[in-house]
Design a protein around this motif. Sequence first.
Motif, mmCIF file in Angstrom:
data_model
loop_
_atom_site.group_PDB
_atom_site.id
_atom_site.type_symbol
_atom_site.label_atom_id
_atom_site.label_comp_id
_atom_site.label_asym_id
_atom_site.label_seq_id
_atom_site.Cartn_x
_atom_site.Cartn_y
_atom_site.Cartn_z
ATOM 1 N N VAL A 207 38.790 43.849 34.953
ATOM 2 C CA VAL A 207 38.307 42.636 34.294
ATOM 3 C C VAL A 207 36.867 42.360 34.704
ATOM 4 C CG1 VAL A 207 38.655 40.144 34.063
ATOM 5 C CG2 VAL A 207 40.633 41.656 34.149
ATOM 6 N N THR A 208 36.535 42.655 35.959
ATOM 7 C CA THR A 208 35.193 42.377 36.480
ATOM 8 C C THR A 208 34.130 43.238 35.806
ATOM 9 O OG1 THR A 208 36.081 41.753 38.637
ATOM 10 C CG2 THR A 208 33.771 42.388 38.569
ATOM 11 N N SER A 250 40.028 43.010 19.632
ATOM 12 C CA SER A 250 40.918 42.531 20.704
ATOM 13 C C SER A 250 42.397 42.457 20.334
ATOM 14 C CB SER A 250 40.435 41.176 21.214
ATOM 15 O OG SER A 250 39.287 41.335 21.999
ATOM 16 N N TRP A 304 39.137 43.935 27.301
ATOM 17 C CA TRP A 304 39.572 42.593 27.663
ATOM 18 C C TRP A 304 41.082 42.384 27.623
ATOM 19 C CZ3 TRP A 304 36.205 40.422 30.410
ATOM 20 C CH2 TRP A 304 34.848 40.457 30.110
ATOM 21 N N ALA A 307 43.087 44.788 30.050
ATOM 22 C CA ALA A 307 42.810 44.521 31.462
ATOM 23 C C ALA A 307 43.434 43.201 31.906
ATOM 24 C CB ALA A 307 41.306 44.511 31.714
ATOM 25 N N MET A 308 43.340 42.163 31.063
ATOM 26 C CA MET A 308 43.946 40.877 31.425
ATOM 27 C C MET A 308 45.463 40.971 31.442
ATOM 28 S SD MET A 308 41.600 38.049 29.475
ATOM 29 C CE MET A 308 39.851 37.866 29.859
ATOM 30 N N LEU A 311 46.483 42.755 34.577
ATOM 31 C CA LEU A 311 46.389 41.914 35.766
ATOM 32 C C LEU A 311 47.576 40.959 35.861
ATOM 33 C CD1 LEU A 311 44.999 41.029 38.286
ATOM 34 C CD2 LEU A 311 43.339 39.745 36.917
ATOM 35 N N VAL A 329 42.338 36.283 36.917
ATOM 36 C CA VAL A 329 41.544 36.731 35.769
ATOM 37 C C VAL A 329 40.195 36.008 35.766
ATOM 38 C CG1 VAL A 329 41.362 36.685 33.249
ATOM 39 C CG2 VAL A 329 43.505 37.389 34.323
ATOM 40 N N TRP A 333 36.568 37.783 36.229
ATOM 41 C CA TRP A 333 35.578 37.655 35.166
ATOM 42 C C TRP A 333 34.310 36.974 35.683
ATOM 43 C CZ3 TRP A 333 33.334 33.237 33.160
ATOM 44 C CH2 TRP A 333 32.533 33.426 32.019
#
Length: 384
Positions: A207-208, A250, A304, A307-308, A311, A329, A333
């Motif tokens: 996410v980073t 997305s 996005w 990955a979210m 997590l 998250v 971010w």
Amino acid sequence: MPRRLVTLVSAIVLVDTMFYAVVAPLLPALTDDLHLSKAAAGLLAGAYPAGTLLGSLPSGLLASRTGPRATVLVGLTLLAGSTLVFGFAHDIVLLDLARFVQGLGGACSWAGGLAWLVASAPAERRGELIGTALGWAIGGALFGPVLGALADATAPEVVFSSVVVFAGGLVAWALTMPEAAPVARQGLADVRVALARSDVRIAMWLVTLPALAFGVLGVLGPLRLDHFGFSSAAVAGTYLVAAGVEALVSPFVGRLSDRHGRLAPIRRGLAVAAGLLLLVTVPASGVVLALLLVLLAASFGLFWAPAMALLTDVADATGLALGFAFALVNLAWAAGQVVGSGLGGEAAKLTGDGVPLAVVAAACGVTLAALGRGAVVREVAAAG
């Protein structure tokens, strides 16, 4: 799952990102009017994610103690007040502070709203629903630059006052919705347990990294386009198209990750983005640069939702409450955005634009190589 809840949460993140993204077309004008250096412009761009960074864990704690709905109401209130200040301020310190408080509000809105949404959904649809909300959030990023260009061309006080109307309507709507089912109260000790797991840290990094890239590009992109003679409206148009591509990608990628695993689309995004980042300083034309920025938005848009969702998957494996999962998250971010904005501002001032872009490209390449290692893939896949 109630469709009204999906629509409400989507509208909340749309309004939040709309006023987050509003600064991009304003950045060149603010830089000229207030005589800002690249570092100061980077500080302004990074003030919002700095607020989200500091507000991430408190927002998770708030969601755990008071519930997602109350956390959303706090976020909307902070967003309305701070955006109003931003519209009337003519001092860089006040502008920075207003953006910082916007970030605090965003942390609450996202942690509360997405926890509310995912708590009402089956786990096998998690990626799809997060992708749907992200599509709306990116829709906010579509309209944010338009609002910014409108504010630059007319009266910022009037344009930014509209947030009070939007936020007030969402507060009234949220109060008509039932609260999420209560969960066991958790604290920061539970977060420390989750962070001790390497699969949680890997998911946070995924996410980073795109946030880091967007932080760099959010500073350097508008300023480089301005150098090529792009007006505020043209900068806004570039980011409008870029956000539109992300919004289309997305939901599709979220569904794909539900069916075929979270890592597959992330790997593709890493491969494309690593190459494109190295080309940003090459174009001698603003139009070509704008096209590159759109392609970069599409490649990082592959990150996005998977990955979210990943997590939240790995946080679930530790028994961590969803409010805290989305707090992680937010933390991941915001850390990427803060470092990226500083890297895009201060490092570009000291070394030129190519160095921070090369650093992010290298990070993408190293991450892609690490995700190719069997042990990492098995660990993350098992937790997810």
